[in-house]
Design an enzyme around this catalytic site. Structure first.
Site, PDB file in Angstrom:
ATOM      1  N   TYR A   1      67.344  68.724   5.327  1.00  8.65           N
ATOM      2  CA  TYR A   1      66.416  69.916   5.494  1.00  8.65           C
ATOM      3  C   TYR A   1      65.881  70.883   6.494  1.00  8.65           C
ATOM      4  CZ  TYR A   1      62.584  73.496   5.193  1.00  8.65           C
ATOM      5  OH  TYR A   1      61.614  73.842   5.886  1.00  8.65           O
TER       6      TYR A   1
ATOM      7  N   SER B   1      63.295  80.405   8.307  1.00  8.47           N
ATOM      8  CA  SER B   1      63.755  78.816   9.089  1.00  8.47           C
ATOM      9  C   SER B   1      62.797  77.672   8.592  1.00  8.47           C
ATOM     10  CB  SER B   1      64.553  79.218   9.880  1.00  8.47           C
ATOM     11  OG  SER B   1      64.964  78.588  10.513  1.00  8.47           O
TER      12      SER B   1
ATOM     13  N   LYS C   1      68.080  75.233   7.229  1.00  9.19           N
ATOM     14  CA  LYS C   1      67.301  75.732   7.794  1.00  9.19           C
ATOM     15  C   LYS C   1      68.394  76.188   9.448  1.00  9.19           C
ATOM     16  CE  LYS C   1      63.761  76.064   5.638  1.00  9.19           C
ATOM     17  NZ  LYS C   1      63.714  77.398   4.997  1.00  9.19           N
TER      18      LYS C   1
END
Length: 272
Positions: free
Chosen positions: A148, A134, A152
């Site tokens: 992004y 992550s 994650k």
């Protein structure tokens, strides 16, 4: 004790560093990469311990095939490190549909395919450790890195659920949350949307807050990862880097403040 590690995104950055770290201490490593030529030097140096397999993690069928090859080659897989991924820079308004889909195809779906492929092997072994990459940005989001972070955040949620699902099979799950490191993450490996001038001030403010000391030394993560794969009871989450610890602690303290301030409204919304 010698382990067999399957790691994606092993050709550069943290993945490359960790691959070399495991090999140097005598572990077996299956390195899944897009370009097998990128690891030619390591193959020559560790011909018996390193198996390099070509893989685009977005290809579900290929993901299952390479996991099967790895199992056949080494006889077992003790650790999966789902490291493959990339960053995409762009304000939410700037993102194109294909850019959004591509980010999730690699960072989320690619991770899921490898996870699904490895579980039956580890379940049969009655042991295994799945390590999901992550980010500190999977807990705390920043402007122009929203897609992004979204990918994650997805990794965080599905991995936490996974940990509960597979615990009875002897399989451990850890979510790694690195802060920024001095790699090519923001340079050659990152993608960027066409910028709109309306967000220039947002980008400038983000850049102004960027401090060199917030970025860790990539090689310093090696010892942490070795300790992680060797411990009998690994944590569900592990932050890598002192900046990440500060960001996440601050973010959660602010969230708790807000939840406490609005607790009366929250409780009333329960209805009974």
């Amino acid at each position: 004790m010698k382990k067999t590690i399957f790691i994606t995104g092993a050709s550069r950055g943290l993945g490359r560093i960790w691959t070399e770290t495991f090999l140097k201490r005598g572990d077996n490593v299956v390195a899944a990469v897009r370009n097998t030529d990128s690891l030619k030097e390591l193959v020559a140096q560790f011909p018996d311990n390193l198996l390099v397999l070509q893989l685009d993690v977005t290809d579900k069928k290929a993901s299952f095939e390479v996991v099967s090859k790895a199992k056949t080659h080494f006889g077992q897989i003790d650790v999966l490190i789902n490291n493959a991924g990339y960053g995409h820079l762009g304000a939410i308004e700037e993102l194109e549909e294909q850019q959004i889909r591509a980010q999730f195809e690699t960072n989320v779906f690619g991770l899921i395919w490898l996870t699904q492929a490895i579980i039956p092997i580890m379940r049969e072994q009655k042991s295994g450790h799945i390590i999901q990459l992550s980010s500190a940005l999977g807990v705390v989001a920043l402007p122009t890195l929203g897609i992004y972070s979204a990918s994650k955040f997805a990794v965080e949620g599905l991995s936490e659920s996974l940990a509960s699902e597979v615990a009875g099979f002897g399989i451990k799950v850890t979510i790694l949350e690195p802060n920024g490191y001095e790699t090519d993450f923001s340079a050659s490996s990152a993608m960027q949307s066409k910028p709109l001038e309306q967000y220039d001030a947002v980008r400038a403010a983000l850049q102004e807050g960027n401090k060199a000391e917030d970025y860790g030394v990539p090689e310093a993560t090696s010892e942490a990862v070795l300790k992680l794969v060797d411990t009998e009871n690994p944590p569900l989450r592990l932050i890598l880097g002192k900046a990440g610890i500060q960001w996440i602690k601050y973010a959660y303290s602010e969230r708790m403040k807000t939840w406490d301030e609005w607790q009366e409204v929250s409780v009333a919304a329960h209805g009974k």
